[in-house]
Design an enzyme around this catalytic site. Structure first.
Site, PDB file in Angstrom:
ATOM      1  N   TYR A 118      -3.026   1.652   8.984  1.00 43.88           N
ATOM      2  CA  TYR A 118      -2.930   3.004   9.519  1.00 43.88           C
ATOM      3  C   TYR A 118      -2.977   2.897  11.040  1.00 43.88           C
ATOM      4  CZ  TYR A 118      -4.047   8.019  10.135  1.00 43.88           C
ATOM      5  OH  TYR A 118      -4.045   9.344  10.510  1.00 43.88           O
ATOM      6  N   LYS A 169       1.140   3.211   7.671  1.00 46.70           N
ATOM      7  CA  LYS A 169       1.273   4.628   7.995  1.00 46.70           C
ATOM      8  C   LYS A 169       1.369   4.727   9.511  1.00 46.70           C
ATOM      9  CE  LYS A 169      -1.087   9.099   7.941  1.00 46.70           C
ATOM     10  NZ  LYS A 169      -2.237   9.903   7.478  1.00 46.70           N
TER      11      LYS A 169
END
Length: 310
Positions: free
Chosen positions: A144, A172
């Site tokens: 992330y 992400k």
């Protein structure tokens, strides 16, 4: 321990968490596990690929250890194998992230979402160790990248190095730099997942393979439709739907994103948003009015579009 790469195509929702007033609970708000379970079911029933509990939108940093673990158990039970559960396992240090990853594995999560070390601004070697240690747990890892909040940027060259870990399967991307999608894909073979709701269309068109999202909490059906239209090559239709929803999606990239998304859920009326725990307080009167306006505009468009199609 090596895991198999798993399919992250579709819309995985960074789930909000319901609270209910309780004087004995932290800040007077207890986790409402029944409402949370119902919300997870609502998202899956509306076509979402999975749920992502214990992210920032799930207010994980405001939870007790017991609450944080129970949230994963409830999500796994509510989804019931119909989709993915990608558990947030963020921690200040790798020893904490490993603990949460081990719990997630034990409790049935399909994979984990992992920020670099939080609070402390880690250097490159510390970031690599952080992910390497969690890699040893054996669950698929979605990196992330959110340098806006963590102050650590997982640059494409660093992502390529981390992608050599056998369990790193996706990232992400939340830099809001659309160039990152292709830059990462040029350097390594992991899934690049759209992370910013107000760059969703652009990210998918340029080659992102999924969407780990906030606003599908309020608009799951329409979110899935945007994703499906783009992946089916129906770009003009996708752009029209997205253009009318992106004003409210922009709240996903603002400081008050948790409060805004919860209010939008309540206004949409299909699930429960409710209050937030400290340090997140209520929206200001100005922000609440703007969220209400943007949400209502989206709802009005959806209603008009549905009647036109019908």
């Amino acid at each position: 321990m090596t895991t198999q790469k798993f399919d992250l195509g579709g819309v995985v929702v960074a789930t909000t968490l319901a609270f209910t007033p309780d004087p004995s609970a932290p800040a007077g708000l207890a986790v409402d596990y029944d409402r949370f379970a119902a919300h997870c079911d609502f998202l899956i029933e509306n076509g979402c690929r999975g749920v992502g509990p214990n992210g920032s939108l799930g207010e994980y940093s405001s939870l007790t250890d017991e609450e944080r673990r129970n949230v994963i158990k409830v999500a796994v039970e509510a989804v019931g194998g119909r989709g993915l559960v990608v558990a947030g396992v963020h921690g200040v240090g790798w020893h904490q992230a490993v603990k949460w990853a081990e719990y997630a594995k034990e409790d049935g999560a399909d994979g984990v979402l992992l920020l670099p070390p939080t609070i402390y601004r880690a250097n490159r070697a510390e970031v690599i160790e952080h992910y390497s240690r969690v890699n040893e747990v054996g669950l698929p890892i979605m990196l992330y990248n959110n340098p806006i909040d963590t102050k650590v940027d997982l640059t494409p060259d660093l992502v390529a190095e981390l992608a050599q870990l056998e369990n790193v399967v996706a990232i992400k991307e939340f830099t809001t730099d659309i160039r990152r999608v292709l830059e990462i894909q040029e350097l390594c073979d992991i899934d690049v997942i759209a992370g910013a709701d107000d760059l969703l269309f652009e990210s998918l068109v340029v080659g992102a393979t999924g969407w780990f999202a906030g606003y599908p909490n309020a608009f799951p059906k329409e979110a899935v439709e945007i994703y499906t239209l783009v992946t089916d090559g129906r770009i003009d239709e996708a752009r029209e739907l997205y253009r009318n929803l992106v004003p409210v999606f922009r709240w996903d990239s603002k400081t008050e994103f948790v409060q805004a998304i919860k209010l939008s859920i309540d206004l949409a009326g299909q699930s429960y948003g409710g209050p937030t725990r400290p340090p997140r307080g209520p929206l200001s009167a100005e922000h609440e009015a703007r969220v209400r306006r943007d949400t209502q505009n989206a709802l009005d468009y959806i209603a008009t579009r549905s009647s036109r199609v019908g």
